[in-house]
Design a protein around this motif. Sequence first.
Motif, short mmCIF file in Angstrom:
data_model
loop_
_atom_site.label_atom_id
_atom_site.label_comp_id
_atom_site.label_asym_id
_atom_site.label_seq_id
_atom_site.Cartn_x
_atom_site.Cartn_y
_atom_site.Cartn_z
N GLY A 45 0.66 -1.47 -0.02
CA GLY A 45 -0.01 -0.02 0.07
C GLY A 45 0.90 1.26 0.12
O GLY A 45 0.20 2.50 -0.30
N THR A 46 1.96 1.11 0.27
CA THR A 46 3.09 2.24 0.22
C THR A 46 4.05 2.00 -0.92
O THR A 46 4.40 1.04 -1.28
CB THR A 46 3.96 2.47 1.61
OG1 THR A 46 4.58 1.21 1.83
CG2 THR A 46 2.78 2.65 2.75
N LYS A 119 -6.10 -1.62 -13.17
CA LYS A 119 -6.57 -0.38 -13.19
C LYS A 119 -7.23 -0.21 -11.47
O LYS A 119 -7.29 0.81 -11.05
CB LYS A 119 -7.60 -0.19 -14.01
CG LYS A 119 -7.35 -0.13 -15.41
CD LYS A 119 -8.66 0.02 -16.59
CE LYS A 119 -8.05 0.40 -17.84
NZ LYS A 119 -9.19 0.47 -18.81
N GLU A 120 -7.79 -1.45 -10.85
CA GLU A 120 -8.15 -1.31 -9.64
C GLU A 120 -7.08 -0.93 -8.59
O GLU A 120 -7.41 -0.17 -7.77
CB GLU A 120 -8.66 -2.71 -9.09
CG GLU A 120 -9.02 -3.00 -7.80
CD GLU A 120 -10.10 -1.95 -7.33
OE1 GLU A 120 -10.59 -1.91 -6.08
OE2 GLU A 120 -11.02 -1.44 -8.06
N ILE A 121 -5.80 -1.42 -8.81
CA ILE A 121 -4.84 -1.30 -7.88
C ILE A 121 -4.12 0.33 -8.17
O ILE A 121 -4.21 1.22 -7.21
CB ILE A 121 -3.61 -2.28 -8.02
CG1 ILE A 121 -4.02 -3.53 -7.75
CG2 ILE A 121 -2.48 -1.71 -7.17
CD1 ILE A 121 -2.84 -4.56 -8.04
N ARG A 122 -4.26 0.82 -9.38
CA ARG A 122 -4.10 2.13 -9.60
C ARG A 122 -5.10 3.11 -8.99
O ARG A 122 -4.87 4.12 -8.49
CB ARG A 122 -3.83 2.45 -11.21
CG ARG A 122 -3.55 3.76 -11.53
CD ARG A 122 -3.55 3.99 -13.06
NE ARG A 122 -4.79 3.56 -13.62
CZ ARG A 122 -4.96 3.69 -15.09
NH1 ARG A 122 -3.95 3.72 -15.88
NH2 ARG A 122 -6.14 3.41 -15.50
N ARG A 123 -6.34 2.84 -9.18
CA ARG A 123 -7.49 3.67 -8.63
C ARG A 123 -7.43 3.82 -7.06
O ARG A 123 -7.56 4.90 -6.54
CB ARG A 123 -8.77 2.89 -9.07
CG ARG A 123 -9.94 3.87 -8.59
CD ARG A 123 -11.33 3.16 -8.82
NE ARG A 123 -11.49 1.98 -7.91
CZ ARG A 123 -11.78 1.99 -6.79
NH1 ARG A 123 -11.97 3.18 -6.11
NH2 ARG A 123 -11.88 0.72 -5.99
N ARG A 124 -6.91 2.76 -6.45
CA ARG A 124 -6.93 2.60 -4.83
C ARG A 124 -5.65 3.27 -4.39
O ARG A 124 -5.72 4.05 -3.33
CB ARG A 124 -7.12 1.01 -4.43
CG ARG A 124 -8.37 0.66 -4.64
CD ARG A 124 -8.50 -1.05 -4.36
NE ARG A 124 -7.93 -1.06 -3.02
CZ ARG A 124 -7.84 -2.51 -2.39
NH1 ARG A 124 -8.09 -3.26 -3.10
NH2 ARG A 124 -7.56 -2.33 -1.21
#
Length: 229
Positions: A45-46, A119-124
């Motif tokens: 997450g970082t 895309k989901e990881i990029r959005r979050r």
Amino acid sequence: MGSTVEDISSNYSVTDNSAVTSSSPLYLLPSDSPGTILVTTTFDGTGYGSWRRGMLLGLSCKNKLGLINGTVVRPNSTSPLLEPWIRCNDMVVAWILNSLDSEIRETVMYTESAEKLWKEIRRRFGQASGIKIFQICKEISSISQGSSSISSYFNRIKKLWDELSFSVSYPDCVCGCKETYQRLDEEQKVHQFLMGLNESYSTIRRNILMMKPLPDVDSVYSMLVNDES
């Protein structure tokens, strides 16, 4: 329902490339495995920017960028390329899941498409907030050499520069001022780097600041490493 890494491993332990050529993004090498690790550090997450960069390099080397950027689309149900596409898509999904911390992995485990997963990881995690940018700038302003070597100190501040560069989006230049901006940005990095040096480098720091034009940050780093040794 999507496949887990274990499902993919059992389904595709044997590679079948009969429908594709070796130059195709749908081609899998015999050495390609769902257990392949593309980045050395799992994403928790970082540090999204460095994780993204590592994954892009790994997927580029595997010729699989098209599976996450949408340029290699799913073939129709009658196409002989459908099964190779599904196999490669699942393989890329497995590689991305392998790079994620267990807590994040569990929340995206059943995303079937590699493109949707990316895309989901990029959005979050890829959208920089004002708080994040403020924190990076604050770290840059307070960083100092301390007991570190020049090399270690430079690596720490360069990581922050790279994170800030990734987090801040600038509008496209329409007036031809790109070179001017790059020069000013480079000068700012030189000043930030020099400000954090120990006082034992005050003489060479003063000499560098008196140079016209001011050298770029890589040249300044080389001068200081030579002085240190």
